[in-house]
Scaffold this motif. Structure first.
Motif, PDB file in Angstrom:
ATOM      1  N   TYR A 191       0.839  -1.211   0.000  1.00  0.00           N
ATOM      2  CA  TYR A 191       0.000   0.000   0.000  1.00  0.00           C
ATOM      3  C   TYR A 191       0.872   1.258   0.000  1.00  0.00           C
ATOM      4  O   TYR A 191       0.682   2.166  -0.809  1.00  0.00           O
ATOM      5  CB  TYR A 191      -0.899  -0.014   1.222  1.00  0.00           C
ATOM      6  N   PHE A 192       1.842   1.309   0.914  1.00  0.00           N
ATOM      7  CA  PHE A 192       2.679   2.503   1.008  1.00  0.00           C
ATOM      8  C   PHE A 192       3.637   2.625  -0.172  1.00  0.00           C
ATOM      9  O   PHE A 192       3.982   3.733  -0.580  1.00  0.00           O
ATOM     10  CB  PHE A 192       3.441   2.520   2.339  1.00  0.00           C
ATOM     11  N   ASN A 193       4.056   1.496  -0.724  1.00  0.00           N
ATOM     12  CA  ASN A 193       4.892   1.527  -1.920  1.00  0.00           C
ATOM     13  C   ASN A 193       4.120   2.130  -3.092  1.00  0.00           C
ATOM     14  O   ASN A 193       4.639   2.972  -3.832  1.00  0.00           O
ATOM     15  CB  ASN A 193       5.356   0.113  -2.266  1.00  0.00           C
ATOM     16  N   PHE A 194       2.853   1.720  -3.218  1.00  0.00           N
ATOM     17  CA  PHE A 194       2.017   2.280  -4.281  1.00  0.00           C
ATOM     18  C   PHE A 194       1.758   3.768  -4.032  1.00  0.00           C
ATOM     19  O   PHE A 194       1.825   4.584  -4.943  1.00  0.00           O
ATOM     20  CB  PHE A 194       0.687   1.528  -4.360  1.00  0.00           C
ATOM     21  N   LEU A 195       1.456   4.120  -2.764  1.00  0.00           N
ATOM     22  CA  LEU A 195       1.166   5.508  -2.426  1.00  0.00           C
ATOM     23  C   LEU A 195       2.371   6.403  -2.693  1.00  0.00           C
ATOM     24  O   LEU A 195       2.232   7.551  -3.135  1.00  0.00           O
ATOM     25  CB  LEU A 195       0.742   5.618  -0.958  1.00  0.00           C
TER      26      LEU A 195
ATOM     27  N   TYR B 267       2.443   6.868  -6.395  1.00  0.00           N
ATOM     28  CA  TYR B 267       1.265   7.654  -6.790  1.00  0.00           C
ATOM     29  C   TYR B 267       1.462   9.130  -6.450  1.00  0.00           C
ATOM     30  O   TYR B 267       1.104  10.017  -7.219  1.00  0.00           O
ATOM     31  CB  TYR B 267       0.042   7.087  -6.073  1.00  0.00           C
ATOM     32  N   SER B 268       2.069   9.399  -5.283  1.00  0.00           N
ATOM     33  CA  SER B 268       2.236  10.783  -4.834  1.00  0.00           C
ATOM     34  C   SER B 268       3.338  11.515  -5.591  1.00  0.00           C
ATOM     35  O   SER B 268       3.484  12.729  -5.460  1.00  0.00           O
ATOM     36  CB  SER B 268       2.536  10.822  -3.335  1.00  0.00           C
TER      37      SER B 268
ATOM     38  N   TYR C  53      -0.360  15.423  -8.592  1.00  0.00           N
ATOM     39  CA  TYR C  53      -0.965  14.744  -7.439  1.00  0.00           C
ATOM     40  C   TYR C  53      -1.486  15.729  -6.395  1.00  0.00           C
ATOM     41  O   TYR C  53      -2.644  15.680  -5.989  1.00  0.00           O
ATOM     42  CB  TYR C  53       0.071  13.800  -6.835  1.00  0.00           C
TER      43      TYR C  53
ATOM     44  N   LEU D 269      -6.668   6.450  -8.584  1.00  0.00           N
ATOM     45  CA  LEU D 269      -7.206   6.253  -7.238  1.00  0.00           C
ATOM     46  C   LEU D 269      -7.826   4.872  -7.080  1.00  0.00           C
ATOM     47  O   LEU D 269      -7.792   4.293  -5.997  1.00  0.00           O
ATOM     48  CB  LEU D 269      -8.249   7.336  -6.944  1.00  0.00           C
TER      49      LEU D 269
ATOM     50  N   LEU E 202      -5.335   2.533  -5.850  1.00  0.00           N
ATOM     51  CA  LEU E 202      -5.047   2.782  -4.440  1.00  0.00           C
ATOM     52  C   LEU E 202      -6.092   2.107  -3.558  1.00  0.00           C
ATOM     53  O   LEU E 202      -5.771   1.514  -2.528  1.00  0.00           O
ATOM     54  CB  LEU E 202      -5.014   4.283  -4.167  1.00  0.00           C
TER      55      LEU E 202
ATOM     56  N   GLN F 261      -5.451  -1.565  -3.168  1.00  0.00           N
ATOM     57  CA  GLN F 261      -4.444  -1.827  -2.144  1.00  0.00           C
ATOM     58  C   GLN F 261      -5.084  -1.754  -0.748  1.00  0.00           C
ATOM     59  O   GLN F 261      -4.791  -2.563   0.133  1.00  0.00           O
ATOM     60  CB  GLN F 261      -3.316  -0.793  -2.233  1.00  0.00           C
ATOM     61  N   HIS F 262      -5.961  -0.790  -0.581  1.00  0.00           N
ATOM     62  CA  HIS F 262      -6.660  -0.616   0.692  1.00  0.00           C
ATOM     63  C   HIS F 262      -7.491  -1.858   1.006  1.00  0.00           C
ATOM     64  O   HIS F 262      -7.539  -2.329   2.142  1.00  0.00           O
ATOM     65  CB  HIS F 262      -7.558   0.621   0.594  1.00  0.00           C
TER      66      HIS F 262
END
Length: 285
Positions: free
Chosen positions: A145-149, A152-153, A158, A218, A221, A224-225
């Protein structure tokens, strides 16, 4: 920075200027003058103020954004230990680094310690393989999740897209500015946009693709959530099922009346409490 930080520290402790002056053996007017920038304290007074608030003189006068030497040491050590320079912009200002360092020290490091403790505890359980796999899956989901975020950011639009008062057209305009296709010029009637480079269909498609990528990325994301929630649900089911079954066995060993055992076995208290916890969590979220 000194006037601002002195006032900030004083208000954090809930002190008036008069109360702080009394504790430091100074006049109230001196504190007032320090906070409005009318006067600067001498070195001995600076040390006295820093010691009272438990901060360094460097922090007090704005030469450092870490409040203590310990914070600064831990923060710098954290950067080296986890090789954060590989994912963090070298141009980050010192204040931002201090904020990030404090979060890492006070939130992330204790989390790592607690996770390690839980994993260690479960190495000695009878069901260690099953629960360790469940915990491992949860950690993998969180990391993913954090790797994707993180990726993404890093998309150019963004943070513009996150602003509540922005529309997709604003993001589109910002991207044109960012790529130096247009620039803002001011005149007596307000801001106008001047074309810097020729904009053809290919450029428009590229910009639209970037806007689309930010807004519709999104959904990835959220996927992942969902994986995190699934991992948590499996752990929840493991504990709920096993605890309830073992509790029933204990009651049978104690030769409890059959009707009481059946009542407890059919009781949905555990499930209800879990659902209530989910509900409360949703409300808080």
């Amino acid at each position: 920075m000194f006037p601002y930080r002195l006032k900030e520290l004083r208000e954090e402790k809930g002190l008036t200027q008069e109360e702080l002056a009394l504790m430091l053996g100074l006049k109230r007017q001196s504190i007032s003058n320090y906070e409005n920038g009318g006067r600067q304290p001498d070195y001995n007074t600076l040390i006295k103020i820093a010691d009272f608030f438990g901060v360094t003189v460097d922090y007090l006068v704005g030469h450092s954004d870490f409040r203590t030497r310990e914070e600064e040491f831990k923060g710098r050590n954290f950067y080296e230990k986890y090789k954060l320079d590989e994912v963090i912009d070298d141009l980050m200002d010192s204040e931002s680094k201090a904020i990030l360092g404090n979060i890492l020290i006070n939130n992330v490091e204790p989390l790592i310690k607690n996770i390690s403790g839980v994993l260690y505890q479960h190495l000695f359980g009878d069901n260690k393989k099953e629960i360790l796999v469940l915990l491992k899956n949860l950690l993998e989901s969180l990391n993913s999740y954090f790797n994707f975020l993180l990726k993404y950011s890093q998309r150019s639009a963004y943070f513009i897209a996150l602003k509540s008062d922005y529309e997709p057209i604003d993001v589109f305009r910002w991207l044109l500015e960012n790529h130096k296709y247009i620039k803002v010029v001011s005149d007596s009637r307000g801001n106008l946009y001047a074309i810097e480079k020729e904009i053809d269909d290919e450029i428009v498609r590229k910009i639209i693709s970037e806007v689309y990528d930010v807004y519709f990325g999104l959904t990835d994301l959220l996927k992942q959530h969902g994986e995190i929630l699934s991992s948590l649900r499996y752990i929840e089911e493991f504990y709920t099922k096993n605890l309830k079954e073992n509790f029933s066995r204990i009651l049978k060993l104690l030769e409890m009346p059959q009707d009481l055992i059946e009542l407890i076995e059919n009781d949905n208290n555990i499930e209800n409490k879990v659902k209530e916890g989910d509900s409360n969590g949703s409300k808080d979220t």
